[in-house]
Design an enzyme around this catalytic site. Structure first.
Site, PDB file in Angstrom:
ATOM      1  N   HIS A 177     -11.472  -5.136  -7.523  1.00 20.82           N
ATOM      2  CA  HIS A 177     -12.263  -4.475  -8.576  1.00 20.82           C
ATOM      3  C   HIS A 177     -13.699  -4.988  -8.438  1.00 20.82           C
ATOM      4  O   HIS A 177     -14.367  -4.678  -7.453  1.00 20.82           O
ATOM      5  CB  HIS A 177     -11.599  -4.802  -9.921  1.00 20.82           C
ATOM      6  CG  HIS A 177     -12.091  -4.036 -11.105  1.00 20.82           C
ATOM      7  ND1 HIS A 177     -12.936  -2.962 -11.012  1.00 20.82           N
ATOM      8  CD2 HIS A 177     -11.855  -4.197 -12.443  1.00 20.82           C
ATOM      9  CE1 HIS A 177     -13.191  -2.491 -12.217  1.00 20.82           C
ATOM     10  NE2 HIS A 177     -12.550  -3.232 -13.116  1.00 20.82           N
ATOM     11  N   HIS A 200     -11.295   4.561  -2.994  1.00 23.74           N
ATOM     12  CA  HIS A 200     -11.362   4.502  -4.450  1.00 23.74           C
ATOM     13  C   HIS A 200     -10.155   5.223  -5.034  1.00 23.74           C
ATOM     14  O   HIS A 200      -9.702   6.216  -4.475  1.00 23.74           O
ATOM     15  CB  HIS A 200     -12.654   5.163  -4.961  1.00 23.74           C
ATOM     16  CG  HIS A 200     -13.020   4.729  -6.335  1.00 23.74           C
ATOM     17  ND1 HIS A 200     -12.480   5.302  -7.451  1.00 23.74           N
ATOM     18  CD2 HIS A 200     -13.846   3.746  -6.765  1.00 23.74           C
ATOM     19  CE1 HIS A 200     -12.966   4.700  -8.509  1.00 23.74           C
ATOM     20  NE2 HIS A 200     -13.796   3.744  -8.122  1.00 23.74           N
ATOM     21  N   ASP A 226     -19.560  -0.417  -4.126  1.00 20.39           N
ATOM     22  CA  ASP A 226     -19.703  -1.804  -3.682  1.00 20.39           C
ATOM     23  C   ASP A 226     -20.104  -1.939  -2.221  1.00 20.39           C
ATOM     24  O   ASP A 226     -20.358  -3.043  -1.743  1.00 20.39           O
ATOM     25  CB  ASP A 226     -18.391  -2.566  -3.910  1.00 20.39           C
ATOM     26  CG  ASP A 226     -18.153  -2.787  -5.379  1.00 20.39           C
ATOM     27  OD1 ASP A 226     -19.134  -3.062  -6.082  1.00 20.39           O
ATOM     28  OD2 ASP A 226     -17.007  -2.661  -5.823  1.00 20.39           O
TER      29      ASP A 226
HETATM   30  N1  CMC Z   1      -9.544   0.131   4.028  1.00 15.84           N
HETATM   31  C1  CMC Z   1      -8.542   0.593   4.796  1.00 15.84           C
HETATM   32  N2  CMC Z   1      -7.555   1.380   4.367  1.00 15.84           N
HETATM   33  C2  CMC Z   1      -7.572   1.711   3.083  1.00 15.84           C
HETATM   34  C3  CMC Z   1      -8.589   1.285   2.209  1.00 15.84           C
HETATM   35  C4  CMC Z   1      -9.602   0.461   2.713  1.00 15.84           C
HETATM   36  N3  CMC Z   1     -10.580   0.020   1.939  1.00 15.84           N
HETATM   37  N4  CMC Z   1      -8.368   1.768   0.967  1.00 15.84           N
HETATM   38  C5  CMC Z   1      -7.244   2.482   1.053  1.00 15.84           C
HETATM   39  N5  CMC Z   1      -6.760   2.435   2.337  1.00 15.84           N
HETATM   40  C6  CMC Z   1      -5.579   3.120   2.854  1.00 15.84           C
HETATM   41  C7  CMC Z   1      -4.305   2.448   2.380  1.00 15.84           C
HETATM   42  O1  CMC Z   1      -3.887   1.458   3.298  1.00 15.84           O
HETATM   43  C8  CMC Z   1      -3.361   3.621   2.313  1.00 15.84           C
HETATM   44  O2  CMC Z   1      -2.947   3.934   3.623  1.00 15.84           O
HETATM   45  P1  CMC Z   1      -1.440   4.478   3.878  1.00 15.84           P
HETATM   46  O3  CMC Z   1      -1.383   5.817   3.222  1.00 15.84           O
HETATM   47  O4  CMC Z   1      -1.309   4.512   5.356  1.00 15.84           O
HETATM   48  O5  CMC Z   1      -0.527   3.470   3.245  1.00 15.84           O
HETATM   49  C9  CMC Z   1      -4.253   4.770   1.843  1.00 15.84           C
HETATM   50  O6  CMC Z   1      -5.564   4.419   2.289  1.00 15.84           O
HETATM   51  C10 CMC Z   1      -4.263   4.985   0.346  1.00 15.84           C
HETATM   52  O7  CMC Z   1      -4.626   3.751  -0.255  1.00 15.84           O
HETATM   53  P2  CMC Z   1      -4.167   3.252  -1.677  1.00 15.84           P
HETATM   54  O8  CMC Z   1      -4.062   1.760  -1.635  1.00 15.84           O
HETATM   55  O9  CMC Z   1      -2.987   4.056  -2.129  1.00 15.84           O
HETATM   56  O10 CMC Z   1      -5.372   3.677  -2.564  1.00 15.84           O
HETATM   57  P3  CMC Z   1      -5.615   3.194  -4.031  1.00 15.84           P
HETATM   58  O11 CMC Z   1      -6.169   4.336  -4.741  1.00 15.84           O
HETATM   59  O12 CMC Z   1      -4.399   2.569  -4.619  1.00 15.84           O
HETATM   60  O13 CMC Z   1      -6.656   1.990  -3.830  1.00 15.84           O
HETATM   61  C11 CMC Z   1      -8.647   0.764  -3.796  1.00 15.84           C
HETATM   62  C12 CMC Z   1      -7.975   2.073  -4.195  1.00 15.84           C
HETATM   63  C13 CMC Z   1     -10.080   0.747  -4.294  1.00 15.84           C
HETATM   64  C14 CMC Z   1      -7.890  -0.440  -4.443  1.00 15.84           C
HETATM   65  C15 CMC Z   1      -8.586   0.622  -2.265  1.00 15.84           C
HETATM   66  O14 CMC Z   1      -9.207   1.744  -1.660  1.00 15.84           O
HETATM   67  C16 CMC Z   1      -9.204  -0.665  -1.773  1.00 15.84           C
HETATM   68  O15 CMC Z   1      -8.541  -1.705  -1.799  1.00 15.84           O
HETATM   69  N6  CMC Z   1     -10.483  -0.627  -1.317  1.00 15.84           N
HETATM   70  C17 CMC Z   1     -11.159  -1.824  -0.894  1.00 15.84           C
HETATM   71  C18 CMC Z   1     -11.621  -2.648  -2.098  1.00 15.84           C
HETATM   72  C19 CMC Z   1     -12.810  -2.008  -2.779  1.00 15.84           C
HETATM   73  O16 CMC Z   1     -13.788  -1.623  -2.152  1.00 15.84           O
HETATM   74  N7  CMC Z   1     -12.718  -1.945  -4.120  1.00 15.84           N
HETATM   75  C20 CMC Z   1     -13.823  -1.442  -4.950  1.00 15.84           C
HETATM   76  C21 CMC Z   1     -13.464  -0.204  -5.688  1.00 15.84           C
HETATM   77  S1  CMC Z   1     -14.885   0.561  -6.441  1.00 15.84           S
HETATM   78  C22 CMC Z   1     -15.410  -0.545  -7.652  1.00 15.84           C
HETATM   79  C23 CMC Z   1     -14.459  -0.681  -8.789  1.00 15.84           C
HETATM   80  O17 CMC Z   1     -14.047   0.340  -9.367  1.00 15.84           O
HETATM   81  O18 CMC Z   1     -14.153  -1.814  -9.147  1.00 15.84           O
END
Ligand code: CMC
Length: 395
Positions: free
Chosen positions: A235, A274, A330
């Protein structure tokens, strides 16, 4: 078992109605109270946007002056709070200090306690407003104290002649008794960054405010809980993690190897992806523009070239395209903060200063709506009823 209700991580569950911010994640749109984020970032100040988020309308000149004066009047913190902050280790993480200090505010302002005074105190708009002025006013001061504690310099008292963001930079940087005014272009850049971070509908920390607030506790402990949620690397901690990642990559030649690690799921591309945006986060575009403004004053940070190239490669790669992974807010914010001279572990603190406004808008909205205590359902998948086994019979 109630499995039909199962929604791991609240992917699909709407737990409140809200009129504060609107996101269209497929088209990359973010609006506060109906106004596009791009226009607010261009024409408004952070303090004006705070008014908009909390009360629902853009303020008139007079309303803005009154609002600003009320917040600035609350920028000082109790002297005992300084003693409390001094008791942390010299290398304490500033987010840990902020979480604790905001929670401690609850004990400094007992008239805000529903425990002592009953929840009818919040039927009074004056009581609600007072806590809002205090929290928006004091959190930058607590943040600056956390920073000064770290570098071993004395705490700087607020300068109420300056605007909200100018005063924050003043409290961070002032070195001596001589007149010091922060660079106006840097103040404006940080003010825009604060606007971009001010609210983002029901993200994890805002959900925490509503969840905690639903129990009737005072807003200090609710906001402390939200700050704790923001601390996490998925986050508010992502800006710190994104910068560390870019620094580790170091130069553009190392990008392809890093991308391979991401695709092999050994690493995450921090600052990408995201839960809501499945398109370019509009805040990331504005951040990139703000970075260029900051570089004009502070000099170009070469890490930006790694970020731009990493973005270009990722956005043309099947792995990222298929999963709709784009830069989020970010991805560029850490580079800007670093260029402005903030230590890396202070980045989430900057996020918290801005997001306090959104948290309070949700706290106030929830109070005015009247909400039952949050009590999500679970899908139990543990043991059925078992016979108790006495100690001597266990193997
Ligand atoms: N790098 C590589 N792969 C990713 C990433 C990433 N940053 N984010 C998602 N994926 C992949 C994930 O591995 C999954 O692949 P598969 O379908 O093969 O299993 C697919 O994309 C869908 O991901 P998810 O985890 O289901 O997506 P989510 O909506 O649950 O997660 C997130 C959202 C923000 C937690 C995630 O994208 C992430 O961890 N990003 C990196 C951390 C980050 O930048 N966070 C800041 C968010 S914006 C500020 C805020 O709101 O706080």
């Amino acid at each position: 078992m109630g499995l039909s209700l199962y929604d791991n991580g609240y992917l699909n569950t709407a737990v409140c109605k809200s009129t504060i911010s609107y996101i269209d994640g497929d088209r990359g749109i973010l609006r506060y109270r109906g106004y596009n984020i791009e226009e607010l970032a261009e024409h408004s100040s952070f303090i004006e946007v705070s008014y908009l988020l909390i009360y629902g309308e853009l303020p008139t000149r007079q309303q803005l002056a009154t609002w600003n004066a009320r917040i600035m009047r609350h920028t000082f913190v109790h002297e005992n709070m300084l003693e409390y902050m001094k008791s942390f280790r010299y290398d304490a993480h500033p987010m840990g200090m902020l979480v604790s200090a905001v929670a401690a505010m609850s004990t400094f302002h007992p008239e805000a306690s529903t425990d002592l005074h009953g929840d009818q105190i919040y039927q009074d708009h004056k009581m609600i407003n007072k806590q809002i002025f205090r929290l928006i006013g004091k959190i930058p001061t607590l943040a600056a104290i956390a920073y000064r504690h770290r570098i071993g310099r004395p705490y700087v008292y607020p300068n109420q002649e300056l605007d909200f963001t100018g005063n924050f930079l003043f409290m961070m940087d002032r070195l001596s008794e001589t007149t010091y005014t922060p660079n106006p272009a840097l103040v404006r850049a940080l003010d825009v960054i604060f606007i971009l971070h001010a609210d983002h509908e029901l993200n994890c920390s805002t959900a925490a405010v509503r969840q905690l607030g639903s129990t009737g506790i005072d807003p200090y402990v609710s906001i402390a809980g939200a700050t704790a949620a923001l601390y996490g690397p998925s986050h508010g901690g992502a800006n710190e993690a994104a910068l560390k990642m870019l620094e580790e990559i170091g130069s553009v030649e190392n990008i392809p190897a890093f991308i391979e690690q991401v695709k092999a799921k050994k690493r995450k591309l921090m600052g990408f992806g995201h839960r809501v945006y499945k398109f370019y986060d509009p805040r990331a575009k504005l951040m990139r523009k703000t970075a260029e403004e900051v570089f004009k004053i502070m000099g170009r940070n070469p890490i930006i070239d790694v970020a731009i190239e990493l973005e270009r490669i990722a956005l043309s790669d099947e792995y990222f395209i298929k999963r709709n992974l784009y830069p989020n807010v970010d991805f560029y914010s850490g580079i800007i903060y670093k260029s402005m001279g903030f230590p890396t572990d202070f980045f989430p603190v900057l996020f918290a200063i801005a997001r306090t406004t959104g948290w309070l808008a949700h706290w106030r909205e929830q109070l005015l709506q009247g909400t039952p205590i949050f009590r999500p359902a679970q899908a139990y998948n543990g043991e059925e009823a078992r016979e108790y086994v006495k100690m001597e019979d266990r193997v």
